[in-house]
Design an enzyme around this catalytic site. Structure first.
Site, PDB file in Angstrom:
ATOM      1  N   TRP A 110     -28.154  -1.282   0.457  1.00 17.24           N
ATOM      2  CA  TRP A 110     -27.758  -2.622   0.006  1.00 17.24           C
ATOM      3  C   TRP A 110     -26.255  -2.801  -0.060  1.00 17.24           C
ATOM      4  CZ3 TRP A 110     -31.086  -6.096   0.984  1.00 17.24           C
ATOM      5  CH2 TRP A 110     -32.430  -5.761   0.983  1.00 17.24           C
ATOM      6  N   LYS A 138     -37.088  -8.789  -9.097  1.00 16.66           N
ATOM      7  CA  LYS A 138     -37.421  -7.396  -9.390  1.00 16.66           C
ATOM      8  C   LYS A 138     -37.651  -7.215 -10.887  1.00 16.66           C
ATOM      9  CE  LYS A 138     -34.678  -6.357  -5.459  1.00 16.66           C
ATOM     10  NZ  LYS A 138     -35.733  -5.834  -4.595  1.00 16.66           N
ATOM     11  N   ASP A 149     -23.604  -5.747  -7.806  1.00 10.45           N
ATOM     12  CA  ASP A 149     -24.967  -6.169  -7.479  1.00 10.45           C
ATOM     13  C   ASP A 149     -25.905  -5.416  -8.416  1.00 10.45           C
ATOM     14  OD1 ASP A 149     -27.486  -6.584  -6.470  1.00 10.45           O
ATOM     15  OD2 ASP A 149     -27.031  -5.952  -4.416  1.00 10.45           O
TER      16      ASP A 149
HETATM   17  N1  PMP Z   1     -29.439  -6.182  -3.424  1.00 11.67           N
HETATM   18  C1  PMP Z   1     -30.341  -5.274  -3.810  1.00 11.67           C
HETATM   19  C2  PMP Z   1     -29.882  -4.113  -4.631  1.00 11.67           C
HETATM   20  C3  PMP Z   1     -31.676  -5.431  -3.454  1.00 11.67           C
HETATM   21  O1  PMP Z   1     -32.581  -4.519  -3.841  1.00 11.67           O
HETATM   22  C4  PMP Z   1     -32.077  -6.551  -2.699  1.00 11.67           C
HETATM   23  C5  PMP Z   1     -33.525  -6.827  -2.321  1.00 11.67           C
HETATM   24  N2  PMP Z   1     -34.364  -5.786  -2.215  1.00 11.67           N
HETATM   25  C6  PMP Z   1     -31.097  -7.463  -2.287  1.00 11.67           C
HETATM   26  C7  PMP Z   1     -29.788  -7.256  -2.681  1.00 11.67           C
HETATM   27  C8  PMP Z   1     -31.445  -8.673  -1.463  1.00 11.67           C
HETATM   28  O2  PMP Z   1     -32.144  -9.536  -2.251  1.00 11.67           O
HETATM   29  P1  PMP Z   1     -32.833 -10.884  -1.754  1.00 11.67           P
HETATM   30  O3  PMP Z   1     -34.074 -10.478  -1.046  1.00 11.67           O
HETATM   31  O4  PMP Z   1     -33.081 -11.616  -3.024  1.00 11.67           O
HETATM   32  O5  PMP Z   1     -31.880 -11.585  -0.874  1.00 11.67           O
END
Ligand code: PMP
Length: 357
Positions: free
Chosen positions: A98, A192, A168
């Site tokens: 990520w 989440k 994040d």
């Molecule tokens: N950052 C992290 C740490 C994630 O786990 C995720 C999704 N798994 C995202 C960003 C992206 O999130 P979204 O699907 O809401 O765009």
């Protein structure tokens, strides 16, 4: 079913029950929240309470704005550099999938300095960030505080040497107390640890919100959302309503201190099992193990597959590791009860004991 999905994920059962009870007629309005105008006083109260409850939970100082924005956490990979790169330069720490995605998007906007990375060991630890080389004109330092796929988490924030920290927190949001003033900006996709998919919460220090970015598309400017109380356009009303319920629920159980205690307790059950098992092994260095996402392997891709099938049949769903890394992963967010983890551990112990017999 105990749902070990990395997201969308479990929500607290008492919250789902409350939502069910209010579904056909929200507090005498004669409507479901899904049917309500976002400009109605009744919805205004829902969003105001959601913001206030989040402020209470995290102790968010008055000089930070709380924004509810659509586009998920992914849109923030772009909005952050577009809005915060004043000098066109930022430092990113690469700790897994990520942060890598965030780096890629930021590189489209300006200069990205990857000051530390754990790529050398397949993202199984967080690099030492106590004395990074950070150029004076760096606009911000960026981290992914919990890597959902690799299962690594930061226990100590990086030394930014006075620069703005952006984090994040998608897969660890509200899992433990957080000192908001350590950060310039915190953001989290809510699907989440909080509520339904389709929204991100951004907590941003007011002085970082610029009103001189008139060339940026209006929706991509933080000032647009801040100036309109997160209602420049129709917001994700349903997600705001459900998240608000979860904020109230967390307050009612004793807040983030209590949640952290429960999360430590719950994760220990699973890590103790991994450390004692001959068949299953955790993939992350113990010091950096996530309390939320636990990747583990048997060492054989075929056996991993067998485990996924057997666990699913027994009512433990979504234990397959992310397709980019394989193996297995148990995501045990706030709403996963300790009994769910204990039951899974019991099942895996039996599986191991009877395997090949
Ligand atoms: N950052 C992290 C740490 C994630 O786990 C995720 C999704 N798994 C995202 C960003 C992206 O999130 P979204 O699907 O809401 O765009």
């Amino acid at each position: 079913t105990f749902n070990f999905s990395a997201g969308p994920a479990m929500m607290p059962e008492p919250v789902l029950e409350e939502i069910r009870d209010e579904m056909m007629n929200y507090r005498g309005s004669g409507m479901c929240v899904m049917e309500m105008s976002h400009r109605s006083p009744v919805f205004q109260q829902i969003i105001d309470e959601a913001e206030q409850d989040l402020r209470d939970l995290m102790g968010i100082p008055d000089n930070y704005k709380v924004l509810f924005i659509q586009g998920g956490a992914t849109l923030q990979f772009s909005m952050i550099p577009m809005n915060l790169m004043k000098n066109g330069k930022a430092v990113y720490i690469e700790t897994g999938a990520w942060s890598k995605k965030a780096i890629k998007e930021a590189q489209k906007v300006g200069e990205v300095i990857v000051a530390a990375s754990s790529k050398d060991k397949n993202y199984t630890y967080v690099p030492d960030c106590s004395d990074l080389e950070i150029p004076e004109d760096t606009d911000y330092v960026y981290i992914c505080e919990n890597e959902t796929i690799h299962g690594v988490t930061w226990n100590k924030l990086p030394n930014t040497k006075g620069h703005v920290l952006v984090s994040d927190q998608s897969s660890m949001f509200l899992s433990k107390p957080c000192n908001v003033s350590d950060y310039g900006m915190i953001y989290a996709g809510v699907q989440k640890n909080v509520g339904p998919a389709g929204m991100v919460v951004c907590i941003i220090r007011e002085d970082l919100i610029r009103d001189d970015l008139t060339d940026l598309p209006i929706y991509l400017q933080y000032s647009t959302h801040a100036g309109a109380g997160s209602m420049y356009n129709t917001p994700n009303c349903w997600a705001i309503y459900c998240c608000g319920k979860v904020f109230k629920y967390l307050k009612s159980i004793g807040g983030l201190e209590e949640m952290h205690k429960r999360n430590l307790d719950k994760a220990k059950v699973f890590y103790d099992f991994l450390d004692s098992s001959k068949m299953f092994k955790g993939t992350v260095e113990p010091e950096f193990r996530s309390l939320m996402n636990i990747p583990f392997v048997t060492g054989s891709a075929d056996l991993d597959k067998e485990v996924v099938t057997a666990t699913k049949a027994a009512g433990y769903d979504n234990l397959k590791g992310h397709k980019s890394v394989g193996g297995l992963r148990a995501s045990i967010y706030n709403a996963m009860p300790k009994e769910g983890v204990e039951a899974l551990v019991k099942f895996l112990k039996n599986f191991e004991a009877n395997y090949g017999k």
